[in-house]
Design a protein around this motif. Structure first.
Motif, mmCIF file in Angstrom:
data_model
loop_
_atom_site.group_PDB
_atom_site.id
_atom_site.type_symbol
_atom_site.label_atom_id
_atom_site.label_comp_id
_atom_site.label_asym_id
_atom_site.label_seq_id
_atom_site.Cartn_x
_atom_site.Cartn_y
_atom_site.Cartn_z
ATOM 1 N N TYR A 31 0.497 -1.213 -0.082
ATOM 2 C CA TYR A 31 -0.113 0.020 -0.028
ATOM 3 C C TYR A 31 0.930 1.231 0.133
ATOM 4 C CZ TYR A 31 -3.272 -3.559 1.622
ATOM 5 O OH TYR A 31 -4.873 -4.325 0.701
ATOM 6 N N TRP A 35 -4.072 6.331 2.592
ATOM 7 C CA TRP A 35 -5.578 5.274 2.466
ATOM 8 C C TRP A 35 -6.364 6.281 3.527
ATOM 9 C CZ3 TRP A 35 -2.085 2.635 -0.572
ATOM 10 C CH2 TRP A 35 -3.319 1.529 -1.151
ATOM 11 N N HIS A 73 -10.787 7.312 -1.101
ATOM 12 C CA HIS A 73 -9.974 6.323 -0.193
ATOM 13 C C HIS A 73 -8.255 6.672 -0.431
ATOM 14 C CE1 HIS A 73 -10.171 2.799 -2.877
ATOM 15 N NE2 HIS A 73 -9.488 2.195 -1.994
ATOM 16 N N TYR A 83 1.531 -0.817 -7.494
ATOM 17 C CA TYR A 83 0.678 -0.878 -6.890
ATOM 18 C C TYR A 83 -0.755 -0.730 -8.470
ATOM 19 C CZ TYR A 83 -3.953 -0.146 -4.621
ATOM 20 O OH TYR A 83 -5.399 -0.108 -4.411
ATOM 21 N N TRP A 157 -14.062 -2.469 -1.162
ATOM 22 C CA TRP A 157 -13.022 -1.395 -0.751
ATOM 23 C C TRP A 157 -13.886 -0.180 -0.117
ATOM 24 C CZ3 TRP A 157 -9.967 -1.269 -6.276
ATOM 25 C CH2 TRP A 157 -9.053 -2.439 -5.671
ATOM 26 N N ASP A 162 -12.746 -5.619 2.326
ATOM 27 C CA ASP A 162 -13.147 -5.851 1.135
ATOM 28 C C ASP A 162 -13.316 -7.042 0.309
ATOM 29 O OD1 ASP A 162 -10.862 -4.192 0.929
ATOM 30 O OD2 ASP A 162 -9.483 -4.529 -0.017
ATOM 31 N N ARG A 195 -5.545 -13.071 0.569
ATOM 32 C CA ARG A 195 -6.173 -11.569 -0.151
ATOM 33 C C ARG A 195 -6.971 -12.210 -0.490
ATOM 34 N NH1 ARG A 195 -4.864 -7.328 0.812
ATOM 35 N NH2 ARG A 195 -5.239 -6.489 -1.429
ATOM 36 N N TYR A 342 -7.980 -12.101 4.517
ATOM 37 C CA TYR A 342 -8.095 -11.035 5.131
ATOM 38 C C TYR A 342 -10.038 -10.282 6.207
ATOM 39 C CZ TYR A 342 -7.134 -6.715 2.841
ATOM 40 O OH TYR A 342 -6.678 -5.103 2.171
HETATM 41 C C1 DGY Z 1 -6.567 -3.212 -2.222
HETATM 42 O O1 DGY Z 1 -5.854 -2.652 -3.176
HETATM 43 O O2 DGY Z 1 -6.871 -4.524 -1.882
HETATM 44 C C2 DGY Z 1 -7.139 -2.534 -1.166
HETATM 45 O O3 DGY Z 1 -7.777 -2.583 0.119
HETATM 46 C C3 DGY Z 1 -7.857 -0.979 -1.917
HETATM 47 O O4 DGY Z 1 -8.571 -0.220 -0.640
#
Ligand code: DGY
Length: 415
Positions: A31, A35, A73, A83, A157, A162, A195, A342
């Protein structure tokens, strides 16, 4: 266990290392941007050793606020190839490249806490932020309420949870066959077992494409978006924010018309999420009216919103006694429970802290303390992970995570 010998120092060092100058990334790699709700929690951590830096975190978040009041967000303050989906996929036109959805609005609540800690300069900084916090709140009241007054999430999200089982039915009804080719980046940073699945991810991306095509026009998306779920995270967070904004406005003598009416509406909305058959607060698909049948950690945010529930308290007692590392993001007794994946089972320290704030505020001090101690043991025993296996405590997801460090400094690690 207990291999983290100086967790205070470790936590501070994590925040300092994740500081990108005015904003903090949740964790390196996975990340790489700012955020929204991560930042609000992270600011509480900074408040324990650098109040100015705590304010700056929130102030930077609001530099990304759109003209209409919306606070995205993710703020893409700089390019990062690691990313996906980045700013080019979202196609938004705010003051800073960003996503087109929000996250649970916890900034007002966390800013109030910083303000109460900052007796020297707090009032001036709060006065400057207040109109922005209020504008975001009003945007939510305008675009995210359902007919009962519950607050909806328009993307998994957006709710911050998620892949929670809460969305399974709504996601299953969605067609993502034309999503096209894309390359996930999350599973090149952490274990794919921790994930969301490809089935879910296709739908996350499809929803971004739908939003982009509508130019993120909320009026249009009311009819175009196939995903609109009234959610305990959004509803409880918005109700709490409204209460905090009202207190701030009263104490600082700031105009804030309509907040009392908002609170009444949101209280009705919160009550509408009670699923009697399940015996829990739950999510509801606004397209079908169907409840999801999920007991999640968001169900326990009722107290955070100032909503009392004897049945949730009974449930909490059982959870504290039977789950080694509570509060799991999904009830371990339910068939979809997955200890590592998750939001389908793992324990999240920052959710515990918010549940703890609520318990404390409504006078359930013993339970608040119990939860705080258990969260402290989890972090000091297993480190500053993104989230934890609720049965074994083992760390999962990203490492050296900002909000877990902040939770330690502000709440779980305090004597
Ligand atoms: C992600 O990219 O996995 C995030 O949780 C989006 O906010």
């Amino acid at each position: 266990m207990n291999h983290h010998t100086n967790p205070d120092r470790e936590a501070r060092n994590i925040l300092i290392a994740n500081d990108r100058g005015g904003y903090t990334i949740p964790t390196e790699g996975l990340y790489p941007y700012q955020w929204n709700w991560d930042s609000a929690i992270t600011a509480l951590g900074f408040a324990q050793f650098d109040l100015d830096r705590a304010w700056v975190e929130i102030e930077t978040l609001f530099t990304g606020q759109w003209d209409n009041g919306m606070v995205p967000h993710i703020l893409f303050h700089q390019q990062d190839e690691g990313y996906f989906p980045g700013p080019d996929v979202w196609g938004c036109n705010g003051p800073i490249p960003s996503s087109g959805i929000i996250q649970p609005p916890i900034a007002a609540t966390m800013t109030r806490k910083i303000w109460e800690q900052d007796t020297a300069f707090g009032d001036a900084r709060m006065k400057a932020l207040f109109p922005k916090l209020l504008a975001w709140h009003r945007w939510i009241m305008k675009w995210r309420l359902d007919e009962f007054g519950a607050v909806c999430t328009t993307h998994p999200w957006e709710a911050g949870r998620d892949n929670a089982p809460d969305w399974d039915n709504s996601m299953a009804r969605m067609d993502a066959s034309d999503v096209g080719e894309y390359k996930r980046r999350d599973i090149s940073h952490v274990n794919s077992e921790d994930r969301p699945t490809k089935f879910d991810y296709d739908r996350y991306i499809r929803l971004v494409q739908i939003g982009r095509k509508a130019g993120w026009d909320q009026q249009e998306l009311l009819s175009l978006n196939p995903f609109r779920v009234a959610d305990p995270t959004m509803t409880f967070a918005t109700l709490r924010a409204a209460r905090d904004l009202l207190v701030i406005s009263e104490q600082l003598g700031l105009a804030a018309e309509g907040l009392s009416t908002d609170i009444e509406k949101l209280e009705a909305g919160a009550r509408s999420l009670w699923n009697e058959e399940l015996g829990s607060f739950d999510a509801r698909d606004t397209h079908t009216g169907e409840m999801s049948g999920s007991v999640s950690n968001a169900s326990y945010l009722c107290w955070y919103a100032g909503v009392e529930s004897d049945k949730m308290l009974e449930r909490l007692k059982t959870t504290l006694e039977t789950v080694p590392y509570p509060v799991p993001s999904y009830d371990p007794e339910m068939p979809k429970f997955d200890a590592r994946r998750y939001w389908r089972g793992p324990t999240w320290a920052f959710m515990n802290m918010m549940i703890g704030f609520g318990l404390q505020d409504l006078g359930h001090t013993e339970h608040a303390d119990q939860l705080r101690k258990k969260t402290g043991d989890l972090i000091s025993g297993f480190g500053f992970a993104e989230y934890f296996d609720p049965i074994t405590g083992s760390p999962a997801g990203g490492k050296a995570f900002s909000w877990t460090a902040a939770v330690w400094l502000h709440w779980a690690g305090r004597a």
